[in-house]
Design a protein around this motif. Structure first.
Motif, short mmCIF file in Angstrom:
data_model
loop_
_atom_site.label_atom_id
_atom_site.label_comp_id
_atom_site.label_asym_id
_atom_site.label_seq_id
_atom_site.Cartn_x
_atom_site.Cartn_y
_atom_site.Cartn_z
N THR A 1 0.84 -1.19 0.00
CA THR A 1 0.00 0.00 0.00
C THR A 1 0.88 1.25 0.00
O THR A 1 1.86 1.31 0.73
CB THR A 1 -0.92 0.01 1.24
N ARG A 2 0.51 2.25 -0.81
CA ARG A 2 1.33 3.43 -0.95
C ARG A 2 1.26 4.35 0.26
O ARG A 2 0.26 4.40 0.96
CB ARG A 2 0.88 4.23 -2.18
N VAL A 3 2.36 5.09 0.45
CA VAL A 3 2.48 6.00 1.58
C VAL A 3 1.31 6.98 1.63
O VAL A 3 0.69 7.18 2.68
CB VAL A 3 3.82 6.75 1.51
N GLU A 4 0.98 7.60 0.49
CA GLU A 4 -0.06 8.63 0.48
C GLU A 4 -1.42 8.05 0.86
O GLU A 4 -2.25 8.72 1.48
CB GLU A 4 -0.16 9.30 -0.90
N THR A 5 -1.66 6.79 0.48
CA THR A 5 -2.91 6.14 0.84
C THR A 5 -2.97 5.88 2.33
O THR A 5 -4.02 6.03 2.96
CB THR A 5 -3.04 4.80 0.08
N VAL A 6 -1.83 5.50 2.90
CA VAL A 6 -1.79 5.08 4.30
C VAL A 6 -1.97 6.24 5.27
O VAL A 6 -2.64 6.09 6.30
CB VAL A 6 -0.48 4.33 4.60
N ILE A 7 -1.37 7.39 4.96
CA ILE A 7 -1.29 8.49 5.95
C ILE A 7 -2.61 8.80 6.67
O ILE A 7 -2.65 8.78 7.90
CB ILE A 7 -0.69 9.76 5.31
N PRO A 8 -3.72 9.06 5.95
CA PRO A 8 -4.96 9.37 6.70
C PRO A 8 -5.45 8.21 7.55
O PRO A 8 -5.97 8.42 8.66
CB PRO A 8 -5.96 9.73 5.60
N TYR A 9 -5.31 6.98 7.05
CA TYR A 9 -5.69 5.81 7.85
C TYR A 9 -4.85 5.71 9.11
O TYR A 9 -5.34 5.42 10.20
CB TYR A 9 -5.54 4.52 7.02
N TYR A 10 -3.56 5.97 8.94
CA TYR A 10 -2.64 5.86 10.08
C TYR A 10 -3.01 6.87 11.17
O TYR A 10 -3.08 6.52 12.35
CB TYR A 10 -1.21 6.09 9.60
#
Length: 390
Positions: free
Chosen positions: A46-55
């Motif tokens: 999974t890409r960094v930009e996708t993960v950030i808000p979930y994280y």
DNA sequence: AAAGCGGGGCT
DNA sequence: AGCCCAGCTTT
């Protein structure tokens, strides 16, 4: 330049490049092993930009190992909704419960213990040990295999498990003394920002001068990787069943089995209609359309004891998984009459589960607001969003 | 060793 | 329309 010389050059220049400036990412704020762990699980495939808000949301809701261990699984899945590979979320929580039970809630500075946690494989174990504890363990992901394949001109197929093992040995030998965390992150950062899969930016690359693939003009040929099989098609029929009486304004949903595809997630009732476009119907063929409505009615009655009356077509939706391509045709429907023995309907009205011959299925009537509590895969979020927006 | 397991973004 | 992404688990 002999190989050992190239290795020392590579490690020195790459580490210096990373320390000159790297991305400001949420999980780089400190070295809390739990924060590193959560980030590494989310970043799998999974890409960094996708993960950030979930994280950010996940850490706010489950700030500690204990908080995650104590949470209901459904809350964890809801927080993961839309991120995909949902077994990651369930394994992460299982791992958190292991840490509480076995290690008093403290993630141990111990490679074997970390590697033994649910959902933690060779890459993630190495990432946690090196980034959180600065232990000299390799962390070989797709980026690292690509970067090292190019720099050392390795022609082994990176799709083969054996290749990863070999590259792990190489990566371990490259770690500079006392800088495992920064170096491993530097390798991945280079792969993500510079040594990219399609068109690598060689000119600004800090190790271009001695990159073997670049010197040979073969940076676009590497790494070698066998391509995956295309997803197989599945044609499916789904129903939005509208409730009446006490269930006025609600619709019927069900929970998927506890293992397999989209395990434990919620969905609209649907059935497999075939595996070829020939099983589908044409928009301009009313006769075939009626037959399809009949098909889902029969199938849902057989599989779930539900007697429905389709009232019209709602939408066609495509959804592509790694290995399956769903073509989903969605009907609206009312409940039919004359089946007082439809146990699933009674079970759903009672809010309880029901055991079918095929699989365990829990049906439930929900209103629009209940969507905020149950986890749905993206496909059904799209369909339900469309249904309730009209 | 191969297959199962999501979803999105880029070329 | 492919291809890839800070992979792991099961068979």
């Amino acid at each position: 330049m002999v190989k050992q010389e190239a290795s020392l050059y590579f490690s020195r220049e790459l580490l210096a490049w990373y320390r000159r400036g790297n991305r400001d990412l949420p999980w780089r704020r400190n070295k809390d092993p739990y924060r590193i762990w959560v980030s590494e699980i989310m970043l799998q495939q999974t890409r960094v930009e996708t993960v950030i808000p979930y994280y950010e949301r996940f850490m706010a809701q489950f700030p500690t190992v204990q908080a995650l261990a104590d949470a209901p699984e459904e809350e964890v899945l809801k927080c993961w909704e839309g991120l995909g590979y949902y077994s990651r979320a369930r394994n992460l929580q299982a791992g958190a419960r292991m840490v509480v039970q076995l290690y008093g809630g403290i993630i141990p500075d111990d490679k074997e213990a970390v590697a033994g946690l649910k959902g933690v494989g060779p890459y993630t174990a190495g990432a946690i040990m090196s980034i959180a504890f600065n232990r000299p363990e390799p962390a070989v992901d797709g980026n690292v295999m690509r970067v090292l394949s190019r720099f050392f001109c390795l022609e082994d197929d990176i799709a083969k498990p054996k290749t990863r093992v070999g590259i792990e040995k190489l990566a371990a030998s490259l770690i500079p003394e006392g800088a495992a965390g920064d170096f491993n992150q530097a390798l991945m950062e280079l792969g993500a920002l510079v040594c990219t899969p399609k068109s690598p930016s060689c000119l600004p690359c800090p190790v271009m001068e001695h990159c073997e693939a670049r010197l040979q003009g073969r940076e676009l040929e590497l790494p070698v990787k066998t391509k995956a099989k295309p997803p197989r098609p599945e044609y499916r029929l789904a129903a939005i069943v509208r409730g009446s009486g006490a269930n006025e304004g609600k619709i019927l949903v069900r929970q998927r089995p506890e293992s397999g595809l989209l395990a434990q997630m919620w969905e609209l009732p649907h059935v497999l209609a075939g595996d070829a476009a020939g099983d589908w119907y044409r928009e301009d063929a009313p006769k075939e359309r009626a037959e399809l409505a009949e098909a889902i009615t029969r199938a849902l009655e057989d599989e779930a004891g539900l007697l429905i009356r389709p009232t019209g077509w709602l939408a066609d939706e495509e959804h592509v998984f790694s290995h399956i391509h769903w073509h989903m045709r969605v009907y609206e429907a009312d409940l039919g009459e004359g089946r007082a023995d439809a146990q699933n309907i009674m079970a759903a009205e009672a809010g309880a589960g029901y055991e079918t011959d095929a699989a365990r299925s829990a049906y439930r009537w929900i209103g629009r607001e209940d969507m905020d509590k149950l986890p749905f895969p993206n496909l059904f979020l799209r369909i339900l969003g469309q249904y309730w927006k009209r």
